[in-house]
Enzyme design. Structure first.
Site, PDB file in Angstrom:
ATOM      1  N   LYS A 148      -4.355  -5.701  -7.415  1.00  0.00           N
ATOM      2  CA  LYS A 148      -3.017  -5.944  -7.968  1.00  0.00           C
ATOM      3  C   LYS A 148      -3.070  -6.662  -9.318  1.00  0.00           C
ATOM      4  O   LYS A 148      -2.187  -6.494 -10.154  1.00  0.00           O
ATOM      5  CB  LYS A 148      -2.185  -6.755  -6.982  1.00  0.00           C
ATOM      6  N   GLU A 197       8.514  -7.906  -6.161  1.00  0.00           N
ATOM      7  CA  GLU A 197       8.619  -7.749  -4.721  1.00  0.00           C
ATOM      8  C   GLU A 197       7.216  -7.837  -4.152  1.00  0.00           C
ATOM      9  O   GLU A 197       6.243  -7.596  -4.856  1.00  0.00           O
ATOM     10  CB  GLU A 197       9.214  -6.380  -4.378  1.00  0.00           C
ATOM     11  N   SER A 206      -9.640  -1.996  -1.748  1.00  0.00           N
ATOM     12  CA  SER A 206      -8.604  -2.489  -2.658  1.00  0.00           C
ATOM     13  C   SER A 206      -8.378  -3.991  -2.567  1.00  0.00           C
ATOM     14  O   SER A 206      -7.876  -4.598  -3.500  1.00  0.00           O
ATOM     15  CB  SER A 206      -7.294  -1.744  -2.399  1.00  0.00           C
TER      16      SER A 206
END
Lengths: 273, 455
Positions: free
Chosen positions: B103, B125, B392
């Site tokens: 991210k 969010e 990830s």
């Protein structure tokens, strides 16, 4: 010419703004919403917007979210929305559907337009569909003689306002403040400027929504706009009512207050409340 | 697409770019309130200008290197691969990036862009909390105010990440409406943005939302695949046979897929959250089981009922628990360039355990879905296959859920967590994640050490 256009012309002939009321279908029940909407029209609301309850209402504030959530929990279906429109239109009340785009997309744009026209509805207000993505809807609206009402915002550039106004039929919806639906203590001071900017782009009526809650505000908005849109304030009264009868009485009172507001001297001389 | 002004877009979608109005085939576009259209236009212009600005690119590259720790390594995992039919499996280690997931790649890009546009506040969010933590981190670094919307249900299942965000100076707002998960957090972030757009940038955390977000976030994440493609070539002397990633909104998947799209011999495989199993209806497998529609500003596949109402979703992984998917994935799905399959909670947790025990790496439960996919794909392709799996994120945030799932703690030791479920093996798992699924939980717990043999 749609029933909505006729209602704007009639109000203009009376030298006043039209009053446009919003209720979601299915709240508190399908029949309860129909009864409340008919009572509002009887008390002086010229045009009804019927909300199509949707699971992800990202332009709505807490009041409408709550009513829509209860309508969905109660099992309201798209067919109930069309039945609500049919009941209003059958009673001579001009009715539009206000809807987020996915339920119409899922139903099929052509089929929805055909069924809405068949129910006597005047058109759609689409808070999350702008002219850029509206090609299929504009074609269907034209085919079925329905009004396509898009929103113009305070943040819209003049170029965008021109594009939105050119795509609209029936009227242009001026979203007068930057925010979600819900009553405000004061209608945004930017409302009048936005209406003026829209008028330079179109001869269609311009109606102001977002934040109007009482007769005094309606009078002020009515002094510079062709229509005054009131949603959350009506829904709030239904939410607060102890039963259906009290809810109908409460929305009737507000409808009468708004109707008096747009006919008051303040609506002619434009005194800000 | 039909253009209301009758003009065709001047640039058609290609394999690498959407058309100028943000369409990947039939998907994407902008289904947004008019109040946001000027901001989306402003963002599109600012991004195009930044993309072409060597100073912006140099600043981002320096942050990615010196702050986020890029390039992330790739790691070969032979003991895990033994359970995947004996093929070779390589992990792209996004779990080693700063803040513990991919991210950060996107957030650093958008934070620099927010500053460039003169915005003083960033909102986001978050589902699992990884994007929220990354956003809070970038805001701390660049001195921006930060508000993160998070479904109340998710604040309970990911309490540790809520604390991390607050430590970093962000305000975390629990969203108490709708299903109280990621989709409702997105609704609430949009509501904030409509009211605050002049001063605020909405830092969307995945390759979703109205144009330009899907293409822009993709561009910020594509570094994963650019690095990995070179690293695999260096290590193995050839391209992988398959690239495998988990898909919620789909940003880590697009990130690792994108550089491989022109390599048509490389299979691109997305693993969606199968929850309790697709036939149960309790899942978040949007491309496997959904249909085209409009949600959160984009046309894409989504999980919806006959009236177009968004369906409730379920996954043991908060980060995959989303009823939509990025529009570029919808396009890749329709064209067949990528394929998507569902991995249920039980198999994801089995793969989670297997990686822990065979390689000493605790993955995020999201990423464990890709690992479970690799176990299947490896057996399909045989022992000569070379697989690249995007790891990830790391699993620190998931320790509580996993400990409950596998019955490794007693109730008292498990802390607050989701509250309802017990922590012993008979009632663990799903209860700790999303209120149910006791049977799947027990099965998962039973598979703790021999996960690869469980299917």
């Amino acid at each position: 010419m749609s029933a909505v256009t006729v209602a704007f012309e009639k109000a203009a002939a009376d030298g006043r703004a039209a009053v446009i009321g919003y209720l979601p279908a299915g709240f508190p029940t399908v029949d309860g919403a129909i009864e409340a909407a008919l009572a509002m029209a009887h008390a002086g609301v010229d045009i009804m917007e019927i909300g199509l309850p949707y699971s992800d209402p990202l332009m709505d504030g807490p009041v409408i979210q709550e009513a829509v959530h209860r309508a969905l929990t109660g099992g309201v279906r798209v067919s109930d929305v069309l039945r609500t429109v049919e009941a209003l239109a059958g009673a001579g009340v001009p009715a539009l559907v206000m809807t987020y785009w996915n339920p119409v997309d899922r139903y099929g744009v052509q089929a929805f337009a055909a069924d809405l026209a068949c129910a006597g509805g005047s058109g759609l207000i689409t808070p999350d569909l702008t002219p850029e993505e509206a090609g299929p809807w504009l074609a269907a609206a034209s085919e079925h003689d329905l009004d396509a009402v898009f929103l113009a915002a305070v943040s819209s550039t003049q170029q965008r306002i021109a594009r939105v106004a050119a795509a609209c039929s029936g009227f242009v919806y001026a979203a007068s403040l930057m925010g979600v639906t819900g009553v405000r203590d004061a209608v945004s001071r930017e409302a009048e400027g936005l209406v003026g900017r829209i008028r330079t782009a179109t001869t269609l009526p311009v109606a102001v929504g977002l934040g109007v809650r009482d007769g005094a505000q309606a009078a002020w908005v009515g002094s510079f706009a062709n229509g005054v849109i009131v949603g959350s304030a009506f829904v709030r009264r239904l939410l607060d009512a102890r039963d259906q009868q009290a809810g109908v009485a409460a929305v009737t009172d507000l409808a009468a207050e708004l109707a008096a507001g747009v006919r008051s001297p303040a609506a002619r001389d434009g005194a800000s409340p | 697409m039909i253009q209301p002004n009758g003009q065709a877009p001047t640039r058609a979608a290609t394999e690498n770019q959407p058309d100028i109005t943000g369409h990947f085939g039939d998907y994407g576009g902008r289904f947004a309130p008019e109040a946001l259209m000027s901001a989306l236009d402003e963002l599109t212009r600012a991004y195009e200008s930044a993309k072409a600005d060597p100073r912006f690119q140099a600043e981002l590259a320096a942050l990615l290197r010196d702050y986020a720790g890029r390039p992330t390594p790739i790691t070969e995992i032979p003991r895990f691969a033994a359970e995947a039919g004996g093929c070779r499996v390589l992990l792209k280690r996004e779990d080693l990036a700063h803040t513990g997931s991919h991210k950060i790649n996107n957030v650093l890009g958008q934070a620099l862009l927010a500053r460039r546009m003169g915005k003083s506040r960033m909102i986001a969010e978050t589902g699992a909390g990884q994007h929220g933590v990354a956003t809070a981190t970038a805001c701390a670094l660049l001195g921006l105010d930060c508000v993160v919307y998070m479904g109340e249900e998710d604040t309970r299942r990911q309490a540790l990440n809520v604390a991390r965000m607050r430590m970093l100076g962000a305000q975390v707002v629990p969203v108490m409406i709708g299903s109280r998960t990621l989709k409702d957090a997105i609704n609430e972030a949009f509501r904030d943005w409509v009211s605050s757009v002049e001063t605020t940038h909405y830092c969307i955390g995945s390759v979703m939302g109205p144009h330009p977000f899907p293409a822009m976030v993709r561009d910020f994440q594509r570094i994963i695949g650019v690095e990995a493609r070179q690293q695999v070539l260096t290590l193995a002397g050839r391209l992988p046979d398959a690239v495998i990633a988990c898909v919620g909104g789909g940003s880590n998947a697009i990130g690792v897929f994108h550089a491989f799209i022109p390599d048509t011999a490389v299979r691109l495989i997305g693993c969606e959250a199968g929850g309790d199993g697709v036939p149960t209806g309790r899942h978040a497998a949007t491309l496997v089981a959904g249909s085209a529609g409009v949600i959160h500003g984009m046309r894409t596949y989504l999980l919806q009922d006959d009236d177009g109402q968004t369906l409730p979703t379920h996954s043991v992984s908060a980060g995959l628990d989303y009823p939509g998917v990025g529009p570029e994935h919808s396009w890749l799905h329709d064209t067949g360039r990528a394929t998507y399959r569902a991995v249920d909670d039980e198999h994801a947790m089995a793969a989670f355990s297997l990686l822990c025990r065979t390689e000493g790496i605790i993955p995020a439960i999201e990423s464990a879905h890709a690992l479970a996919g690799a176990l299947v794909v490896g057996r399909e392709l045989g022992p000569d296959a070379l697989l690249l799996v995007n790891l990830s994120g790391r699993g620190d945030k998931d320790v509580d859920i996993a400990a409950r799932w596998f019955g490794l703690v007693t109730d008292n030791a498990a802390g607050d967590g989701a509250g309802a479920g017990g922590a012993v093996a008979t009632t663990s798992g799903g209860a700790g994640a999303a209120g149910g699924a006791g049977a799947a939980g027990s099965a998962g717990a039973g598979n703790g050490s021999g996960a690869g043999d469980s299917r």
